[in-house]
Write a protein that holds these residues in place. Structure first.
Motif: not given
Length: 130
Positions: A58-62, A65-68, A71-75
């Motif tokens: 998820q860190s790489e994904l964030a 995706a240019h999000v924190t 925020r990625m965890t929330q999604i």
């Protein structure tokens, strides 16, 4: 020697294409897709990218995706919802005007609940308030 120029005409059948695009335009419903529906679809897509090994975590994904990361965890927490709730989110009716009836923030306590039975009860109360 004399050169002869030849002209060739080719019918590419644009008439059929025009008809098809007119049909497609008529089939497009009015309004916009609710944001939470788009986020649910993104969470499913992101999960498949991680599971397929295309993205490591998820860190790489964030970062991509240019999000924190929060925020990625929330999604991604939308994936904790019961499958039938996820499906309902994906197929929410289009919003013609005004605000979306359901927001991701409203779903956080529902997604935090472990029991799908309790989630469904919370979701029914939440969706009946609309």
């Amino acid at each position: 020697m004399m050169q002869v120029k030849r002209t060739v005409q080719i019918d590419v059948g644009t008439r059929g294409r025009r008809r098809r695009s007119e049909r497609e335009q008529a089939a497009v419903p009015s309004g916009r897709i609710p944001r939470v529906s788009r986020l649910m679809a993104l969470a499913i897509k992101f999960d498949s990218l991680i599971n397929d090994g295309i993205i490591s975590d998820q860190s790489e994904l964030a970062r991509l995706a240019h999000v924190t990361q929060p925020r990625m965890t929330q999604i991604m927490n939308l994936l904790h919802l019961a499958p039938d709730i996820q499906e309902q989110l994906l197929f929410l009716p289009r919003v013609i005007s005004g605000r979306d009836p359901v927001h991701e923030r409203m779903l956080r306590p529902v997604a935090a609940e472990v029991s799908w039975t309790k989630q469904r009860k919370m979701w029914s109360e939440l969706s009946s308030n609309d």
